[in-house]
Design an enzyme around this catalytic site. Structure first.
Site, PDB file in Angstrom:
ATOM      1  N   ASP A   1       0.816  -1.220   0.000  1.00 12.55           N
ATOM      2  CA  ASP A   1       0.000   0.000   0.000  1.00 12.55           C
ATOM      3  C   ASP A   1       0.846   1.264   0.000  1.00 12.55           C
ATOM      4  O   ASP A   1       1.914   1.298   0.607  1.00 12.55           O
ATOM      5  CB  ASP A   1      -0.867   0.052   1.273  1.00 12.55           C
ATOM      6  CG  ASP A   1      -2.046  -0.907   1.196  1.00 12.55           C
ATOM      7  OD1 ASP A   1      -2.100  -1.713   0.257  1.00 12.55           O
ATOM      8  OD2 ASP A   1      -2.896  -0.846   2.102  1.00 12.55           O
ATOM      9  N   ASP A   2       0.298   2.287  -0.621  1.00  8.78           N
ATOM     10  CA  ASP A   2       0.702   3.700  -0.470  1.00  8.78           C
ATOM     11  C   ASP A   2       1.730   4.222  -1.468  1.00  8.78           C
ATOM     12  O   ASP A   2       1.954   5.421  -1.533  1.00  8.78           O
ATOM     13  CB  ASP A   2       1.229   4.026   0.943  1.00  8.78           C
ATOM     14  CG  ASP A   2       0.200   3.790   2.029  1.00  8.78           C
ATOM     15  OD1 ASP A   2      -0.954   3.459   1.692  1.00  8.78           O
ATOM     16  OD2 ASP A   2       0.543   3.930   3.206  1.00  8.78           O
TER      17      ASP A   2
ATOM     18  N   HIS B   1      -6.159   3.498  -4.336  1.00  8.04           N
ATOM     19  CA  HIS B   1      -6.058   3.715  -2.881  1.00  8.04           C
ATOM     20  C   HIS B   1      -6.346   5.189  -2.558  1.00  8.04           C
ATOM     21  O   HIS B   1      -5.771   5.746  -1.635  1.00  8.04           O
ATOM     22  CB  HIS B   1      -4.645   3.301  -2.440  1.00  8.04           C
ATOM     23  CG  HIS B   1      -4.467   3.020  -0.975  1.00  8.04           C
ATOM     24  ND1 HIS B   1      -5.338   2.259  -0.221  1.00  8.04           N
ATOM     25  CD2 HIS B   1      -3.490   3.397  -0.101  1.00  8.04           C
ATOM     26  CE1 HIS B   1      -4.893   2.185   1.040  1.00  8.04           C
ATOM     27  NE2 HIS B   1      -3.789   2.875   1.137  1.00  8.04           N
TER      28      HIS B   1
ATOM     29  N   HIS C   1      -4.926   9.613  -0.225  1.00  6.80           N
ATOM     30  CA  HIS C   1      -4.890   8.770   0.983  1.00  6.80           C
ATOM     31  C   HIS C   1      -5.844   9.305   2.060  1.00  6.80           C
ATOM     32  O   HIS C   1      -5.463   9.556   3.212  1.00  6.80           O
ATOM     33  CB  HIS C   1      -3.462   8.671   1.533  1.00  6.80           C
ATOM     34  CG  HIS C   1      -3.233   7.407   2.320  1.00  6.80           C
ATOM     35  ND1 HIS C   1      -3.248   7.358   3.685  1.00  6.80           N
ATOM     36  CD2 HIS C   1      -2.993   6.133   1.909  1.00  6.80           C
ATOM     37  CE1 HIS C   1      -3.017   6.123   4.088  1.00  6.80           C
ATOM     38  NE2 HIS C   1      -2.863   5.355   3.032  1.00  6.80           N
TER      39      HIS C   1
ATOM     40  N   HIS D   1       3.675  -2.005   3.689  1.00 11.04           N
ATOM     41  CA  HIS D   1       3.617  -0.606   3.260  1.00 11.04           C
ATOM     42  C   HIS D   1       4.798  -0.211   2.393  1.00 11.04           C
ATOM     43  O   HIS D   1       5.950  -0.448   2.752  1.00 11.04           O
ATOM     44  CB  HIS D   1       3.448   0.306   4.478  1.00 11.04           C
ATOM     45  CG  HIS D   1       2.045   0.246   4.986  1.00 11.04           C
ATOM     46  ND1 HIS D   1       1.642  -0.677   5.921  1.00 11.04           N
ATOM     47  CD2 HIS D   1       0.938   0.923   4.597  1.00 11.04           C
ATOM     48  CE1 HIS D   1       0.336  -0.541   6.108  1.00 11.04           C
ATOM     49  NE2 HIS D   1      -0.118   0.419   5.325  1.00 11.04           N
TER      50      HIS D   1
HETATM   51 ZN   LIG Z   1      -2.640   3.344   2.849  1.00  8.14          ZN
END
Ligand SMILES: [Zn+2]
Length: 209
Positions: free
Chosen positions: A34-35, A85, A89, A173
């Site tokens: 993620d991210d 996503h 955020h 992450h």
């Molecule tokens: Zn995230």
């Protein structure tokens, strides 16, 4: 524990969201990040996955894709999958419906995918209802707190070892908070899964439908 609670809530209230995949007992673990993408971590993750010959799914933040289009292209060119996503955020519980959906749409201009993961695992019921017909919503059941600077990579790895079951969706992450843990946590996880006969797969767009 926070992580299990999110997963439990998702299971109860968001029935079409994926937390863990029914593999009929087959030992498959699903790998997600993620991210990202960002230059500080994404190339390391991609290099490591290449070394192991594995594919994963990257839930990308739209503004990062806008900033680093070449990293996003590398993710796709190396056979990985991308998911939405949001663009900034956003925390779903703190964002009005229209602003949230607009932000998802803005991300969709950069990330072409019908997979969506809400940042922080948090979305309201109305956000869920609006997005569930457009996206396969993907949660997780194994989330080592790699974003927490007070928890070591070794402790994160132990959580992975304890919690991963057949069909588990693992999340790591691809961000600065996790950067220092990645060199131990990522190969450690992959070695553990391989040693324990798990097949490692990405989440792809046609799952759970
Ligand atoms: Zn995230």
């Amino acid at each position: 524990m926070y992580i299990s609670r999110v997963s439990l809530l998702a299971r109860l209230f968001l029935p079409r969201a994926i937390c863990r995949i029914d593999t009929g007992g087959k030992k498959i673990a699903y790998l997600t990040f993620d991210d990202g993408p960002i230059p500080e971590t994404t190339p390391y993750i991609l290099d490591t996955l290449k070394k192991y010959g594995l594919k994963a799914t990257f839930f990308c933040v739209g503004e990062n894709v806008k900033k680093y289009p070449e990293l996003y292209q590398r993710i796709l060119a190396e056979g990985h999958f991308a998911g939405n996503h949001t663009f900034n955020h956003l925390k779903g519980w703190k964002t009005p419906l229209k602003r949230y959906i607009d932000n998802v749409d803005e991300c969709a201009q950069y990330v072409s995918s019908d997979l969506f993961r809400p940042p922080y695992g948090k979305m309201t019921l109305s956000q869920y209802r609006t997005l569930k017909n457009r996206f396969q919503i993907v949660y997780w059941d194994v989330l080592p707190p790699d974003y927490d600077v007070n928890i070591s990579a070794g402790d994160c790895l132990n959580i992975v070892k304890k919690k991963t079951r057949p069909g588990s969706v693992l999340v790591f992450h691809d961000n600065l908070k996790a950067k220092n843990k990645l060199p131990e946590l990522l190969p450690g996880t992959l070695d553990f899964l391989i040693l324990n006969s798990f097949e490692i797969q990405p989440i792809t767009n046609n799952m759970g439908k």
